[in-house]
Design an enzyme around this catalytic site. Sequence first.
Site, PDB file in Angstrom:
ATOM      1  N   GLU A  35      37.399  26.117   7.406  1.00 33.44           N
ATOM      2  CA  GLU A  35      36.811  27.435   7.670  1.00 33.44           C
ATOM      3  C   GLU A  35      37.862  28.482   8.039  1.00 33.44           C
ATOM      4  O   GLU A  35      37.559  29.676   8.065  1.00 33.44           O
ATOM      5  CB  GLU A  35      35.752  27.332   8.769  1.00 33.44           C
ATOM      6  CG  GLU A  35      36.265  27.139  10.179  1.00 33.44           C
ATOM      7  CD  GLU A  35      36.748  25.735  10.501  1.00 33.44           C
ATOM      8  OE1 GLU A  35      37.181  25.518  11.648  1.00 33.44           O
ATOM      9  OE2 GLU A  35      36.698  24.849   9.610  1.00 33.44           O
ATOM     10  N   HIS A  72      40.533  22.095   9.501  1.00 40.25           N
ATOM     11  CA  HIS A  72      39.638  23.243   9.623  1.00 40.25           C
ATOM     12  C   HIS A  72      39.576  24.048   8.324  1.00 40.25           C
ATOM     13  O   HIS A  72      40.302  25.036   8.172  1.00 40.25           O
ATOM     14  CB  HIS A  72      40.135  24.179  10.734  1.00 40.25           C
ATOM     15  CG  HIS A  72      40.064  23.625  12.113  1.00 40.25           C
ATOM     16  ND1 HIS A  72      39.010  23.882  12.972  1.00 40.25           N
ATOM     17  CD2 HIS A  72      40.922  22.831  12.797  1.00 40.25           C
ATOM     18  CE1 HIS A  72      39.230  23.270  14.123  1.00 40.25           C
ATOM     19  NE2 HIS A  72      40.372  22.626  14.045  1.00 40.25           N
ATOM     20  N   CYS A 112      37.213  18.502  12.617  1.00 38.81           N
ATOM     21  CA  CYS A 112      38.045  18.340  13.814  1.00 38.81           C
ATOM     22  C   CYS A 112      37.229  17.731  14.966  1.00 38.81           C
ATOM     23  O   CYS A 112      36.919  16.547  14.935  1.00 38.81           O
ATOM     24  CB  CYS A 112      38.706  19.657  14.206  1.00 38.81           C
ATOM     25  SG  CYS A 112      40.136  19.441  15.295  1.00 38.81           S
TER      26      CYS A 112
END
Length: 201
Positions: free
Chosen positions: A180, A178, A79
Amino acid sequence: MTVIGVLALQGDVREHVAALAGAGADARPVRRPAELDAVDGLVIPGGESTTISKLVDIFELREPIDKRIAAGLPVYGSCAGMIMLAAEVLDGRSDQRGFDGIAMTVRRNAFGRQVDSFEAPVALTGVDGGPFHAVFIRAPWVERVGDGVEVLGRVAEGPAGDRIVAVRQGNLLATSFHPELTGDLRLHRYFVEMVRTASAG
């Protein structure tokens, strides 16, 4: 063990540290040049790209990171991290500076504001196990890529279908989304393997 740092100036640092640890790396926050010297790879997390740009200068990390990238340090940007790795940023602030690592043009906040965040499946070249469940939050997209940049994934759904959202150029990896935040460690494992291969070479 492979040591991978997460640039810990702003953004979702803890989530990347946890995902890298789950993918088999020794994951550490990086805020100082001496901490950068100790890592085999680096993640630039999502957050706010203009803020990260300013903090990189305040913490005197710009030149050390530039030098490590030029020397072949594997870096993954998600990002805002994608924006920081881009050679050209559209709709960025005039005082915003990145690391000019990947020959690509990125449009900042291309998918819209926070309320326009969405999730969509993305098939990723080199990542087995089916499409990746990608989370887009005020995400950029890649408008165009230069020579030597491999397009790893495009988003087929959502507000702007068929936009490039994952790329790789040599030891540099970037995604608009993202990973994560999903609990799916495949992309972090992919990057850990990139780092191991670079270290072995």
